[in-house]
Design an enzyme around this catalytic site. Structure first.
Site: not given
Ligand code: NAP
Length: 521
Positions: A228, A305, A309, A346, A431
């Site tokens: 709701q 999202t 994607k 993006d 985050m």
């Molecule tokens: P994704 O496709 O899952 O990629 C995540 C990336 O971060 C990978 O390269 C991963 O490395 C790395 N990573 C994850 N955990 C990590 C850690 N603990 N230490 C070091 N590296 C790490 O995610 P995404 O869609 O690209 O999004 C990435 C970030 O951008 C998110 O926080 C998302 O919320 C943000 N974002 C923000 C916007 C905005 O409008 N501001 C838009 C899009 C995304 P590995 O290859 O080693 O796993």
């Protein structure tokens, strides 16, 4: 005001009922009626949930006085039994007796469950109808199924309104509910909606499919059914009073989506630019479910999202060059011919805030991460002539992306030797907390630091960067720019950027304040 005795009450009611009925509860009669008092001026249609009171009969004197003081308010009296999802522990006879007294007190509509109707004599039900209109209701707390059969059973009882409330477990359940409403609302006065988070579509669009009205919570935390929405949200975010046949439907689709800020920002933009559209959070547990819904509702535009994607690409009729290169799509448009076109905004989200600050041609940019957002950044920046370095936790994806985009991958150990114009964090590190940062202080050697993370508004990385004299670009700017580009693609109008930034900043502040508050408790 409606004359309480007239037999044409039921016939005229559907014509004069507002679209939104607020459900009023309370722990005692005074609290319930006080709430109604506070709501009455702006909300002419209220439901008293008498079953929420330990001794509902005691409320009726106050209800009567309230209705005498507020003759322009239309009210439903409901005293749902426990067996049917309510809180009333009394017998069917005492439920009917209470509802009869509620109509004597001036309530205009009485809600009786189908199960109660099945247990009493037709004459008992018809007696209730002498002074008020009867809503015969049925609730399915598990699924959306057998709508036709249920209606058939219901119409065997004479009532003025038939209310069927089911549970949406998929987005397509909304489609079933709305088709049902469209088919039968000519013949019967129906109220129909789906409960549950995926049921939001039916709560907003049900009224244009034929539901006489819909229900709303008084405030967050006072919901009487799963999914709701508050009256304030229905009116000011979703503009339910304006929804009509021409209203275009947009939404953010993913799993989960409940915390998305996109509905706030996009509905603000649609309102500000006078676009007859509504933007909803679509919790899609499968892509198949989402695609069915897009075609059947139909939905005009989608923000895509996590986790769809990449997976959505192969279901689209065409995509822009960014989506193809990046391998992911965050924006879908449904053209007039029904074809689905994909875009990736993006890249605009990364490039636009940077271009406002520095020339990107030959700028030295370090991108942290090699996932979807990093790919959007790298390709977008390379297109603008920037020199791009990629650092990722896992070397393989960084190397692959560097090869595809003609960028360079580097090792973390080499960072200290280099300086950059811009460092972009495209990982989720930082985050939801202010402790973690993807880089140490001595690794932040740049004029600008752009953190894609936007919650919290100031991340640990941003704080350290400021301390080192760098200018920071918050993730909220990316969020607003990618949303603004989506708005432009869907509507062909320039996005009201400032207003979008303003509302999303407030929403984030509110969220942070709520988090702090709950920590204190
Ligand atoms: P994704 O496709 O899952 O990629 C995540 C990336 O971060 C990978 O390269 C991963 O490395 C790395 N990573 C994850 N955990 C990590 C850690 N603990 N230490 C070091 N590296 C790490 O995610 P995404 O869609 O690209 O999004 C990435 C970030 O951008 C998110 O926080 C998302 O919320 C943000 N974002 C923000 C916007 C905005 O409008 N501001 C838009 C899009 C995304 P590995 O290859 O080693 O796993």
């Amino acid at each position: 005001m409606i004359s309480a005795q007239s037999s044409y009450v039921p016939r005229l009611l559907p014509l004069r009922l507002p679209r939104v009925c607020l459900v009023v509860t309370g722990t005692d009669p005074a609290e319930m009626v006080d709430k109604a008092e506070a709501l009455a001026r702006d909300n002419p249609f209220l439901e008293f949930r008498l079953d929420y009171l330990p001794r509902p009969a005691l409320a009726l004197v106050k209800v009567k006085r309230f209705l005498e003081m507020h003759p322009y308010v239309t009210t439903i009296a409901t005293c749902r039994r426990v067996a049917n999802g309510g809180k009333f522990r009394g017998s069917v006879a005492s439920q009917l007796d209470l509802l009869a007294k509620a109509s004597n007190a001036g309530c205009h509509l009485l809600d009786v469950e189908l199960q109660t109707a099945a247990k009493c004599k037709p004459a008992q039900l018809q007696r209730l109808r002498t002074r008020a209109a009867l809503i015969l209701s049925f609730h399915d707390y598990r699924a959306t199924r057998k709508l036709e059969e249920t209606l058939k059973t219901m119409v065997a009882h004479r009532a003025d309104f038939y209310k069927i409330v089911t549970t949406a477990t998929t987005l397509s359940d909304n489609v079933a509910m709305m088709k049902f409403l469209e088919t039968h609302s000519d013949k019967y006065s129906l109220i129909g909606l789906c409960m549950g988070e995926p049921g939001i579509i039916s709560r907003i669009l049900g009224v244009r499919a034929g539901s006489v009205f819909t229900f709303a919570a008084v405030s967050p935390g006072e919901e009487t059914a799963p999914g709701q929405v508050t009256a304030q949200e229905l009116r000011s975010v979703y503009r339910i009073e304006q929804v009509d046949a021409a209203t275009r439907v947009y939404g953010v689709a993913g799993d989960p989506v409940s915390h998305s800020l996109s509905p706030v920002i996009m509905n603000t933009a649609l309102r500000r630019e006078n676009v007859n559209g509504v933007y909803l959070a679509l919790h899609a547990k499968t892509l198949k479910d989402l695609l069915t819904c897009v075609r059947e509702i139909p939905i005009h535009g989608l923000s895509i999202t996590m986790p769809y994607k990449e997976a959505i690409l192969k279901h689209l009729d065409n995509t822009d060059s960014h989506s193809t290169k990046i391998g992911s799509c965050n924006t879908v448009v449904r053209a007039q011919d029904g074809k689905l076109y994909g875009f990736n905004t993006d890249t605009a989200g990364v490039v636009r805030p940077l271009e406002q600050r520095l020339p990107l041609e030959k700028a030295k940019v370090l991108v942290l991460g090699a996932g979807g957002a990093a790919r959007a950044a790298v390709f977008g920046l390379k297109e603008r002539g920037a020199d791009v370095w990629i650092l990722n936790r896992t070397v393989g994806p960084a190397k692959k992306l560097a090869r595809q985009a003609r960028a360079r991958s580097i090792k973390r150990a080499d960072l200290k030797k280099l300086t950059f114009d811009v460092i972009i964090n495209a990982t989720p590190v930082g985050m939801g907390n202010t402790r973690e940062s993807p880089l140490n202080e001595n690794e932040i050697n740049a004029r600008y630091v752009f953190d894609m993370v936007y919650d919290p508004a100031e991340t640990r990385l941003m704080k350290m960067a400021k301390e080192k004299g760098a200018q920071v670009i918050p993730g909220i700017e990316m969020f607003v720019h990618q949303a603004a580009r989506q708005f432009e693609i869907w509507t062909g109008k320039p996005a009201p950027w400032d207003e979008m930034l303003r509302v999303v900043t407030i929403a984030l502040q509110d969220r942070a304040a709520a988090k702090n508050e709950s920590r204190k408790k």
